[in-house]
Design a protein around this motif. Structure first.
Motif, PDB file in Angstrom:
ATOM      1  N   ALA A  56       0.708  -1.368  -0.132  1.00  0.00           N
ATOM      2  CA  ALA A  56      -0.001   0.053  -0.224  1.00  0.00           C
ATOM      3  C   ALA A  56       0.726   1.138  -0.030  1.00  0.00           C
ATOM      4  O   ALA A  56       0.297   2.191   0.262  1.00  0.00           O
ATOM      5  CB  ALA A  56      -0.892   0.062   0.990  1.00  0.00           C
ATOM      6  N   LEU A  57       2.009   1.118  -0.578  1.00  0.00           N
ATOM      7  CA  LEU A  57       3.008   2.288  -0.829  1.00  0.00           C
ATOM      8  C   LEU A  57       3.062   2.558  -2.265  1.00  0.00           C
ATOM      9  O   LEU A  57       2.973   1.971  -3.079  1.00  0.00           O
ATOM     10  CB  LEU A  57       4.496   2.046   0.012  1.00  0.00           C
ATOM     11  N   PRO A  58       3.377   4.017  -2.525  1.00  0.00           N
ATOM     12  CA  PRO A  58       3.719   4.294  -3.825  1.00  0.00           C
ATOM     13  C   PRO A  58       4.774   3.382  -4.573  1.00  0.00           C
ATOM     14  O   PRO A  58       5.627   2.962  -3.963  1.00  0.00           O
ATOM     15  CB  PRO A  58       3.933   5.629  -3.690  1.00  0.00           C
ATOM     16  N   VAL A  61       8.471   4.119  -4.067  1.00  0.00           N
ATOM     17  CA  VAL A  61       9.104   3.184  -3.093  1.00  0.00           C
ATOM     18  C   VAL A  61       9.299   1.939  -3.041  1.00  0.00           C
ATOM     19  O   VAL A  61       9.193   1.398  -1.973  1.00  0.00           O
ATOM     20  CB  VAL A  61       9.050   4.123  -1.716  1.00  0.00           C
ATOM     21  N   GLY A  62       8.940   1.516  -4.308  1.00  0.00           N
ATOM     22  CA  GLY A  62       8.628  -0.115  -4.258  1.00  0.00           C
ATOM     23  C   GLY A  62       7.488  -0.775  -3.861  1.00  0.00           C
ATOM     24  O   GLY A  62       7.229  -1.971  -3.981  1.00  0.00           O
ATOM     25  N   GLY A  63       6.336   0.054  -3.968  1.00  0.00           N
ATOM     26  CA  GLY A  63       5.185  -0.309  -3.532  1.00  0.00           C
ATOM     27  C   GLY A  63       4.300  -0.672  -4.775  1.00  0.00           C
ATOM     28  O   GLY A  63       4.557  -0.662  -5.588  1.00  0.00           O
ATOM     29  N   SER A  64       3.100  -1.098  -4.465  1.00  0.00           N
ATOM     30  CA  SER A  64       2.283  -1.374  -5.587  1.00  0.00           C
ATOM     31  C   SER A  64       1.086  -0.445  -6.016  1.00  0.00           C
ATOM     32  O   SER A  64       0.244  -0.715  -6.630  1.00  0.00           O
ATOM     33  CB  SER A  64       1.457  -2.759  -4.835  1.00  0.00           C
ATOM     34  N   ILE A  91       4.643   2.754   8.308  1.00  0.00           N
ATOM     35  CA  ILE A  91       4.346   2.371   6.946  1.00  0.00           C
ATOM     36  C   ILE A  91       3.425   3.379   6.555  1.00  0.00           C
ATOM     37  O   ILE A  91       3.287   4.404   5.545  1.00  0.00           O
ATOM     38  CB  ILE A  91       3.918   1.050   6.721  1.00  0.00           C
ATOM     39  N   THR A  92       2.020   3.312   7.308  1.00  0.00           N
ATOM     40  CA  THR A  92       1.092   4.425   7.109  1.00  0.00           C
ATOM     41  C   THR A  92       1.438   5.742   7.526  1.00  0.00           C
ATOM     42  O   THR A  92       1.156   6.632   6.747  1.00  0.00           O
ATOM     43  CB  THR A  92      -0.111   4.165   7.992  1.00  0.00           C
TER      44      THR A  92
END
Length: 372
Positions: A56-58, A61-64, A91-92
Motif C-alpha cells: 500500500a505504498l507508492p 518506493v517499491g510499493g504497488s 508504513i502508514t
C-alpha cells in the motif's frame, strides 16, 4: 461516495488475517507482555516477506501503488489480533510521508521500511503552543543545518526506529525533520502505557541536523504535518475498528456458551440489550471510519469527517470495551484470558484519539464556523 471495497483491500485484508491468525497467539502475546519492547519480530518479518508492508505504498518506493484504503484494511486486521507490529507509525505514517514529500535519499529510507529492513516512526504527541496548533518543539537555523530542542511523548517504537520524523516550530512556521535516535542530544526513555505498547518519551537537547534532514520544504511543513495528523487519526480509528469487531465476536460467543439458571446468559434481556448496543456501536465505527478513509483517499476529506471517525472510535470504543468486560464478569479481568487485552487495547486507542467529549466539542466548533 462508494463504500464498495476494492479487490486490493480484500486481498490485503485476507493475507494479513491469514498471517496474524497463525502467528499472533495468546501465548505469543503473553510472552510479549514481559518484553522490554513489545515488538513481534516474527510477525513483522512475515508481513514484510509476504509483501504486506510494501503493497500500500507508492511505486516510487517499491510499493504497488495502493493507498490509505488498503492500509486501513491491513490496520483493521492487525487490530483484530492485537499484533505488536509498527505498521501504523512505520508504513502508514513515516514511509508514506517520505514517499510523498521526501527527497530521493529520504525515499530510500521509505523503501527500506517497505522491505522490513528498517523501522521508522513519527513523534506527534506533545504540548502545543496555540491554535492553530504549533509544536512546542523548536527548530532554529544553524548555518546550513538546524538545531532542535523539545520533548515528544508516547512515541511508538522509538527505541527500535532507525529514524524519527519530528514536527517542530521554526521562525517561519512549522516543518518536519528526520532525526537519528543515536544522535548527540537525543534521549529516549521507555514509557509504560495501558496496553504495554512499545512507546517512549523523546527529549531533544540542541540536536543538530543537516539541511538534508528537512522533509520537503519549510513552506510545505504545515501540509506535511496535517497529512501526518489526519492519517494517524484514520489509522488509529481503523485499528480500533478491528479490535472492537473481534472483541464483539468474543463476547457474543461467550454469551451463547455461558449458562446461568440453565439458560445462556445472552438470552437475558439486560445482557442482550448490552450486546445489541455494542453491535450498533461497532457498525457506527465502521461507517465513520470507512467514510473518512474513502474521502482521504479521494482527496475530499474534511475536518468534520475525520473528527467524526475519531469520535465514534473513541466513544463507541469505550462502551464496547466495558460491555465486553462486564458480560465476561470475573473472567474478563483474568490475565490468563485473552479478552482483557482487547479491553486494554481499546482504551489505549481511545486515549490516543483523544476523549470523545473533546472530539465532539471540536466538531461542534468546526460546524459552527462552517455555517457562519
Amino acid at each position: 461516495m462508494d463504500f464498495t471495497r476494492t479487490e486490493a483491500q480484500d486481498d490485503l485484508g485476507q493475507l494479513t488475517r491469514s498471517i496474524t491468525e497463525k502467528l499472533v497467539t495468546s501465548d505469543r502475546l503473553r510472552a510479549l507482555d514481559g518484553a522490554e519492547d513489545r515488538f513481534d519480530d516474527v510477525t513483522w518479518r512475515s508481513l514484510a516477506e509476504s509483501g504486506v508492508l510494501s503493497a500500500a505504498l507508492p511505486e516510487t518506493v517499491g510499493g504497488s501503488g495502493f493507498g490509505i484504503l488498503e492500509q486501513c484494511s491491513v490496520l483493521q486486521e492487525l487490530g483484530r489480533t492485537l499484533a505488536a507490529v509498527p505498521y501504523l507509525p512505520s508504513i502508514t505514517l513515516a514511509a508514506s510521508a517520505l514517499a510523498q514529500f521526501g527527497s530521493a535519499e529520504q525515499r530510500d529510507l521509505a523503501r527500506k521500511a517497505a522491505l522490513g529492513e528498517t523501522i521508522l516512526t513519527v513523534a506527534l504527541a506533545e504540548e502545543y503552543n496555540d491554535e492553530p496548533a504549533r509544536p512546542a518543539t523548536r527548530a532554529e537555523p544553524d548555518g546550513a543545518g538546524w538545531v532542535l530542542s523539545g520533548t515528544k511523548t508516547t512515541v511508538p517504537v522509538a527505541t527500535l526506529a532507525a529514524r524519527l520524523l519530528i514536527p517542530a516550530s521554526t521562525p517561519n512556521g512549522t516543518a518536519v525533520f528526520l532525526i537519528d535516535p543515536a544522535a548527540p542530544g537525543v534521549t529516549i526513555t521507555r514509557q509504560q502505557v495501558v496496553d504495554l505498547s512499545a512507546e517512549a518519551i523523546v527529549e531533544l537537547d540542541d540536536v543538530r541536523v543537516a539541511a538534508s534532514d528537512l522533509v520537503g520544504t519549510e513552506e510545505r511543513g504545515p501540509e506535511i504535518i496535517d497529512s501526518l495528523l489526519t492519517r494517524a487519526a484514520v489509522g488509529i480509528s481503523a485499528l480500533q475498528l478491528g479490535t472492537l469487531e473481534r472483541a464483539l465476536e468474543m463476547v457474543s460467543d461467550y454469551a451463547r456458551e455461558r449458562t446461568q439458571f440453565d439458560r445462556p446468559i445472552g438470552s437475558f434481556q439486560a445482557v442482550a440489550q448490552r450486546l445489541s448496543d455494542a453491535y450498533i456501536d461497532v457498525k457506527g465505527v465502521r461507517l465513520a471510519v470507512t467514510q473518512a478513509a474513502w474521502q482521504l483517499d479521494d482527496g475530499s476529506a474534511t475536518e468534520a469527517s475525520i473528527r467524526t471517525a475519531k469520535f465514534w472510535a473513541a466513544d463507541a470504543g469505550h462502551r464496547v470495551a466495558h460491555t465486553v468486560i462486564h458480560v465476561h464478569g470475573g473472567v474478563g479481568l483474568d490475565r490468563d484470558h485473552p479478552v482483557h487485552r482487547y479491553f486494554l487495547a481499546a482504551k489505549h486507542n481511545e486515549f490516543a484519539l483523544g476523549s470523545a467529549t473533546d472530539q465532539l466539542r471540536r466538531l461542534g466548533r468546526h460546524l459552527m464556523l462552517v455555517r457562519s
